[in-house]
Design a protein around this motif. Structure first.
Motif, PDB file in Angstrom:
ATOM      1  N   PRO A 141     -11.313  11.069  -2.727  1.00 26.47           N
ATOM      2  CA  PRO A 141     -10.848  12.267  -3.420  1.00 26.47           C
ATOM      3  C   PRO A 141      -9.534  12.811  -2.856  1.00 26.47           C
ATOM      4  N   LYS A 142      -9.222  12.466  -1.607  1.00 28.72           N
ATOM      5  CA  LYS A 142      -8.010  12.999  -0.980  1.00 28.72           C
ATOM      6  C   LYS A 142      -6.780  12.126  -1.260  1.00 28.72           C
ATOM      7  N   CYS A 143      -6.860  10.840  -0.931  1.00 35.73           N
ATOM      8  CA  CYS A 143      -5.675   9.974  -1.073  1.00 35.73           C
ATOM      9  C   CYS A 143      -5.750   9.036  -2.280  1.00 35.73           C
ATOM     10  N   ARG A 144      -6.893   9.037  -2.985  1.00 37.69           N
ATOM     11  CA  ARG A 144      -7.121   8.253  -4.203  1.00 37.69           C
ATOM     12  C   ARG A 144      -7.197   6.730  -3.966  1.00 37.69           C
ATOM     13  N   ALA A 145      -7.316   6.294  -2.726  1.00 39.20           N
ATOM     14  CA  ALA A 145      -7.470   4.873  -2.436  1.00 39.20           C
ATOM     15  C   ALA A 145      -8.842   4.394  -2.897  1.00 39.20           C
ATOM     16  N   CYS A 156     -13.202   6.997   3.947  1.00 37.25           N
ATOM     17  CA  CYS A 156     -12.018   6.309   3.428  1.00 37.25           C
ATOM     18  C   CYS A 156     -11.357   5.492   4.534  1.00 37.25           C
ATOM     19  N   ALA A 157     -11.087   4.239   4.245  1.00 34.12           N
ATOM     20  CA  ALA A 157     -10.444   3.360   5.212  1.00 34.12           C
ATOM     21  C   ALA A 157      -8.962   3.692   5.386  1.00 34.12           C
ATOM     22  N   VAL A 158      -8.391   4.448   4.458  1.00 36.55           N
ATOM     23  CA  VAL A 158      -6.975   4.781   4.515  1.00 36.55           C
ATOM     24  C   VAL A 158      -6.740   6.106   5.245  1.00 36.55           C
ATOM     25  N   CYS A 159      -7.451   7.166   4.827  1.00 38.98           N
ATOM     26  CA  CYS A 159      -7.172   8.493   5.405  1.00 38.98           C
ATOM     27  C   CYS A 159      -8.327   9.091   6.198  1.00 38.98           C
TER      28      CYS A 159
END
Length: 174
Positions: A141-145, A156-159
């Motif tokens: 929901p934050k970075c859309r990854a 999330c693995a990104v953020c």
């Protein structure tokens, strides 16, 4: 009926969704065997892994390097992933020995297995009782990854943000 999953992957890959990608509708083991023989030729092994999609008109396969969206011709799918088929020396007996729902373009849920099983049953091809490896997809929901949840860790693995427990990939704002 089953849930239809629209394409949710990168736009640049959606450009592959045309009639140029070789694919085959799997109606029966003989038609699949003939296609495998055409694709793999005399240098094939005792197994082949293919990209698959389940469409409203049945099971379709393409070479493993093909994009799912191309195999689906851009339409929605009931499921998508990869299948490994065992084949005999004369390319006559085919059976699914490994299958996943790994498609980051469609992000089908593990529950899409019932559509895969029904399509394989309709084609007369033996298969396992479920996905050999089940992927759980979530959009951050934050970075859309787009993420694959591993070890039940909804992060999330990104953020590093917490991921929702329910499937949310279809909603770009989730």
């Amino acid at each position: 009926m089953w849930k239809l999953y629209p394409y949710v992957g990168p736009e640049h890959l959606a450009k592959h969704a045309n009639s140029d990608t070789p694919r085959r509708r799997v109606n029966n083991p003989a038609s699949l065997a003939a296609w495998v023989e055409e694709q793999a030729g005399p240098h094939r092994n005792d197994s082949i892994t293919l990209t698959f999609v389940v469409l409203p008109d049945g099971l379709w396969v393409a070479e493993r390097q093909s994009e799912h969206v191309a195999c689906a011709r851009g339409g929605p799918v009931y499921s998508a992933g990869e299948m490994m088929f065992a084949i005999d020396s004369r390319c006559r007996l085919l059976a699914v020995v490994y299958v996943t729902n790994q498609s980051t373009g469609f992000c089908p849920e593990p529950e899409s297995w019932s559509a895969v099983a029904a399509a394989l049953d309709a084609a007369g091809i033996s298969h396992p009782d479920g996905f050999s490896a089940e992927m759980i997809f979530r959009r951050c929901p934050k970075c859309r990854a787009t993420n694959i949840v591993k070890d039940a860790l909804y992060e999330c693995a990104v953020c590093g943000s917490e991921l929702p427990k329910v499937w949310n990939v279809m909603n770009p704002l989730a």
